[in-house]
Enzyme design. Sequence first.
Site, PDB file in Angstrom:
ATOM      1  N   LYS A   1       0.853  -1.200   0.000  1.00  0.00           N
ATOM      2  CA  LYS A   1       0.000   0.000   0.000  1.00  0.00           C
ATOM      3  C   LYS A   1       0.879   1.237   0.000  1.00  0.00           C
ATOM      4  CE  LYS A   1      -3.543  -1.958   2.988  1.00  0.00           C
ATOM      5  NZ  LYS A   1      -3.818  -2.045   4.414  1.00  0.00           N
TER       6      LYS A   1
ATOM      7  N   CYS B   1       5.497   3.864   7.599  1.00  0.00           N
ATOM      8  CA  CYS B   1       5.104   4.980   8.469  1.00  0.00           C
ATOM      9  C   CYS B   1       3.587   5.046   8.611  1.00  0.00           C
ATOM     10  CB  CYS B   1       5.654   6.282   7.897  1.00  0.00           C
ATOM     11  SG  CYS B   1       5.205   7.734   8.851  1.00  0.00           S
TER      12      CYS B   1
ATOM     13  N   GLY C   1      14.752  -3.816  23.623  1.00  0.00           N
ATOM     14  CA  GLY C   1      15.233  -2.712  22.786  1.00  0.00           C
ATOM     15  C   GLY C   1      14.736  -1.385  23.317  1.00  0.00           C
TER      16      GLY C   1
ATOM     17  N   ASP D   1      14.719   4.515   4.457  1.00  0.00           N
ATOM     18  CA  ASP D   1      15.341   3.556   5.373  1.00  0.00           C
ATOM     19  C   ASP D   1      16.377   2.655   4.704  1.00  0.00           C
ATOM     20  OD1 ASP D   1      13.675   4.664   7.230  1.00  0.00           O
ATOM     21  OD2 ASP D   1      12.709   2.783   7.836  1.00  0.00           O
TER      22      ASP D   1
ATOM     23  N   HIS E   1       4.001  33.661  27.874  1.00  0.00           N
ATOM     24  CA  HIS E   1       3.926  33.257  29.276  1.00  0.00           C
ATOM     25  C   HIS E   1       2.469  33.004  29.639  1.00  0.00           C
ATOM     26  CE1 HIS E   1       4.684  33.269  33.602  1.00  0.00           C
ATOM     27  NE2 HIS E   1       3.637  34.075  33.721  1.00  0.00           N
TER      28      HIS E   1
HETATM   29  C1  LIG Z   1       6.633   1.397  15.067  1.00  0.00           C
HETATM   30  C2  LIG Z   1       7.313   2.466  14.271  1.00  0.00           C
HETATM   31  C3  LIG Z   1       7.127   3.778  14.617  1.00  0.00           C
HETATM   32  C4  LIG Z   1       7.733   4.785  13.880  1.00  0.00           C
HETATM   33  N1  LIG Z   1       7.517   6.074  14.242  1.00  0.00           N
HETATM   34  C5  LIG Z   1       8.080   7.069  13.539  1.00  0.00           C
HETATM   35  C6  LIG Z   1       7.803   8.408  13.871  1.00  0.00           C
HETATM   36  O1  LIG Z   1       7.056   8.704  14.803  1.00  0.00           O
HETATM   37  N2  LIG Z   1       8.370   9.396  13.128  1.00  0.00           N
HETATM   38  C7  LIG Z   1       9.214   9.104  12.093  1.00  0.00           C
HETATM   39  O2  LIG Z   1       9.727  10.027  11.458  1.00  0.00           O
HETATM   40  N3  LIG Z   1       9.490   7.821  11.733  1.00  0.00           N
HETATM   41  C8  LIG Z   1       8.933   6.800  12.436  1.00  0.00           C
HETATM   42  N4  LIG Z   1       9.174   5.506  12.062  1.00  0.00           N
HETATM   43  C9  LIG Z   1      10.106   5.252  10.945  1.00  0.00           C
HETATM   44  C10 LIG Z   1       9.410   5.436   9.593  1.00  0.00           C
HETATM   45  O3  LIG Z   1       8.270   4.618   9.547  1.00  0.00           O
HETATM   46  C11 LIG Z   1      10.367   5.075   8.467  1.00  0.00           C
HETATM   47  O4  LIG Z   1      11.545   5.841   8.598  1.00  0.00           O
HETATM   48  C12 LIG Z   1       9.754   5.347   7.109  1.00  0.00           C
HETATM   49  O5  LIG Z   1       8.563   4.612   6.954  1.00  0.00           O
HETATM   50  C13 LIG Z   1      10.745   4.964   5.992  1.00  0.00           C
HETATM   51  O6  LIG Z   1      10.149   5.204   4.754  1.00  0.00           O
HETATM   52  P1  LIG Z   1      10.662   4.491   3.427  1.00  0.00           P
HETATM   53  O7  LIG Z   1       9.910   5.140   2.323  1.00  0.00           O
HETATM   54  O8  LIG Z   1      12.131   4.458   3.385  1.00  0.00           O
HETATM   55  O9  LIG Z   1      10.224   2.967   3.572  1.00  0.00           O
HETATM   56  P2  LIG Z   1       8.838   2.250   3.838  1.00  0.00           P
HETATM   57  O10 LIG Z   1       7.873   3.154   4.491  1.00  0.00           O
HETATM   58  O11 LIG Z   1       9.172   0.977   4.524  1.00  0.00           O
HETATM   59  O12 LIG Z   1       8.264   1.985   2.389  1.00  0.00           O
HETATM   60  C14 LIG Z   1       8.838   1.088   1.517  1.00  0.00           C
HETATM   61  C15 LIG Z   1       7.767   0.630   0.556  1.00  0.00           C
HETATM   62  O13 LIG Z   1       8.379  -0.102  -0.495  1.00  0.00           O
HETATM   63  C16 LIG Z   1       7.551  -1.198  -0.847  1.00  0.00           C
HETATM   64  N5  LIG Z   1       8.422  -2.178  -1.496  1.00  0.00           N
HETATM   65  C17 LIG Z   1       9.475  -2.837  -0.976  1.00  0.00           C
HETATM   66  N6  LIG Z   1      10.075  -3.582  -1.909  1.00  0.00           N
HETATM   67  C18 LIG Z   1       9.373  -3.392  -3.053  1.00  0.00           C
HETATM   68  C19 LIG Z   1       9.508  -3.879  -4.366  1.00  0.00           C
HETATM   69  N7  LIG Z   1      10.497  -4.711  -4.716  1.00  0.00           N
HETATM   70  N8  LIG Z   1       8.624  -3.491  -5.305  1.00  0.00           N
HETATM   71  C20 LIG Z   1       7.612  -2.621  -4.988  1.00  0.00           C
HETATM   72  N9  LIG Z   1       7.445  -2.136  -3.761  1.00  0.00           N
HETATM   73  C21 LIG Z   1       8.325  -2.501  -2.801  1.00  0.00           C
HETATM   74  C22 LIG Z   1       6.961  -1.642   0.468  1.00  0.00           C
HETATM   75  O14 LIG Z   1       5.763  -2.348   0.275  1.00  0.00           O
HETATM   76  C23 LIG Z   1       6.744  -0.299   1.185  1.00  0.00           C
HETATM   77  O15 LIG Z   1       5.453   0.206   0.971  1.00  0.00           O
HETATM   78  C24 LIG Z   1       8.561   4.462  12.767  1.00  0.00           C
HETATM   79  C25 LIG Z   1       8.729   3.128  12.390  1.00  0.00           C
HETATM   80  C26 LIG Z   1       8.109   2.148  13.126  1.00  0.00           C
HETATM   81  C27 LIG Z   1       8.288   0.724  12.698  1.00  0.00           C
END
Ligand SMILES: Cc1cc2nc3c(=O)[nH]c(=O)nc-3n(C[C@H](O)[C@H](O)[C@H](O)COP(=O)(O)OP(=O)(O)OC[C@H]3O[C@@H](n4cnc5c(N)ncnc54)[C@H](O)[C@@H]3O)c2cc1C
Length: 469
Positions: A36, A41, A179, A313, A447
Site C-alpha cells: 500500500k 510509516c 530494545g 530507510d 507566558h
Molecule cells: C513502530 C514504528 C514507529 C515509527 N515512528 C516514527 C515516527 O514517529 N516518526 C518518524 O519520522 N518515523 C517513524 N518511524 C520510521 C518510519 O516509519 C520510516 O523511517 C519510514 O517509513 C521509511 O520510509 P521508506 O519510504 O524508506 O520505507 P517504507 O515506508 O518501509 O516503504 C517502503 C515501501 O516499499 C515497498 N516495497 C518494498 N520492496 C518493493 C519492491 N520490490 N517493489 C515494490 N514495492 C516494494 C513496500 O511495500 C513499502 O510500501 C517508525 C517506524 C516504526 C516501525
Amino acid sequence: MNTPDVIVIGGGTGGYSTALRAAALGLDVVLAERDKVGGTCLHRGCIPSKAMLHAAELVDGIAEARERWGVKATLDSVDWTALVATRDDIVGRNHKGVEAHLRHAGVRVVRGSARLTGPRSVRVEGGDGGDFTARRGIVLATGSRPRTLPGLTPDGRHVVTSDDALFAPGLPASVLVLGGGAIGVEYASFHRSMGAEVTLVEAADRIVPLEDADVSRHLTRGLKKRGVDVQAGARLLDAEVLGGGVRARVRTARGETRALEAERLLVAVGRAPVTDGLDLAAAGLATDERGFVVPADWDRLETAVPGIHVVGDLLPPPSLGLAHASFAEGLLVAETLAGVASAPVDYAAVPRVTYSSPQTASVGLSEAEARARGHEVDVNTMPLTAVAKGMVHGQGGMVKVVAEAGGGRVLGVHLVGPHVSEMIAESQLVVGWDAEPADVARHVHAHPTLSEAVGEVFLTLAGRGLHQQ
Ligand SMILES: Cc1cc2nc3c(=O)[nH]c(=O)nc-3n(C[C@H](O)[C@H](O)[C@H](O)COP(=O)(O)OP(=O)(O)OC[C@H]3O[C@@H](n4cnc5c(N)ncnc54)[C@H](O)[C@@H]3O)c2cc1C
C-alpha cells in the site's frame, strides 16, 4: 507509456514524496508499490503508533485528573477493538489522502513487485505488471522491516514485532520489551499506560543511547516513576514460549541472571533494509555488509550507478531511519532528477522525537558529541518544572542547550517532558540557521508556556537569565 522520466520503487514516505515532487516539477513518474502507498510509516509505524499513544495519554489523563485535580473520574476499561477502529480509520483516511495526492499529481502507481533489469530498466511482476525504462533515473525506496535476534523468532502472538503488536487480538497484562530505542520505548510507554506490567531491556548502558545522556537519564526517571522496570546494560540470554506467554532470562547490568515472565515479548531491536527481490546486481549495484544501499554521492543521494538514487530507510547513517528525513531526501532526489538546484539534507538539523510519556525531542549534537568533535561548549540545563506551566503539567522533564563557548553557535537542543515533540520546531530552526543564544534571546516567549523554559535557557546562555543566573 513505459518510458517515464523517473521510476520510483517503493511507495512509502521516501518513495511517494520523491514521486509527488518530481511530478510537480513536470516529470512523468511511475511509482511501483507491492503493498500500500504510505508504507511503514502510515500503515505500521508513525501514524498507528502515535494514534495509540494519544489514547494512552487520555488514559494517563484520567489518573492525573483523579490524583492531582480532584476530578472524580475512574477508568472502566479500554475497549481495544474500539481503539483499533479509531486508529485504523485515521490510517485509512490518510491512505486515501496519499492515493489522491498521487492521482492528482499525475503519478502512475503501478501495483506489483519491482526489480531492476538494468541500470535504467525495471520489471514489475504481479499486480499491474510491466516493463519500464526510465529516461532520467530510478529511485530506490524499498524501506525496512523489523530486525530480530538470532534464536528469537517472532510468532506474531507471544513473540511479536512492532508490526504484529498493531494487529494483536487484545492488550496484554504484561510485556517484556527488548530494545530501548524510540520504538521500544514508545511501546513500553503505551502498554504501561494501558495497565500492563512492563519490563524494558536495553543492551547499551542507557535507553535511547543515541541521545544526550541527560535525555536518557530524565526519560529513565520518568518511565520508572510510571512503574516501567527499565533494565539498561542488560542482555537477553534466552526466551521460550510457554503456554500463554514467554519465559525469558536476562543478564542484568549487575551481572545477575533474572528470570522474567510476560504475556508478550516485543522485539524492537532495530530495523533492517529491504532489498530482497530487487536484483540490485542487474544494475551493477550491491548493498554494504549491513544491507544498506550506500550513495556514492551523498549530496545527490546518487549511487555509484549514475541515475540510480536512494532514499529513506535503505540509507545508512547519517540518514536517520525517520519518515521526515525521508521526505527531505525525496525532495532532494526529485529536484536533482528535474535539474533543479537543491541543497543536500542537513541531517544534523533533523529533529528526533520519542513520543512516549514523557516525550523526548532533540536536534543537533549531544554534549558528548560536541566535545568529542573538539568544540569548547557552554551548556545550560533547566528543569521544566522551573516554569509555572511545567508545574501545572507536573511531569518533570528538562531543557538542555549545548552551544559553542562564549556565545557561539547553538550546537544542540535536548528536551524531555510533555509536548516537547511540538516544542522542538523552534530549536530546529535555531540549529539549522546556525543561530547564537543572543539571537534567540531577543525574541520573547509566551507566558505561561512550556517553551518559556527553552527561552529562559537561551537567555541564560546569552548572559541575560531572568529566573536562573
Ligand atoms: C513502530 C514504528 C514507529 C515509527 N515512528 C516514527 C515516527 O514517529 N516518526 C518518524 O519520522 N518515523 C517513524 N518511524 C520510521 C518510519 O516509519 C520510516 O523511517 C519510514 O517509513 C521509511 O520510509 P521508506 O519510504 O524508506 O520505507 P517504507 O515506508 O518501509 O516503504 C517502503 C515501501 O516499499 C515497498 N516495497 C518494498 N520492496 C518493493 C519492491 N520490490 N517493489 C515494490 N514495492 C516494494 C513496500 O511495500 C513499502 O510500501 C517508525 C517506524 C516504526 C516501525
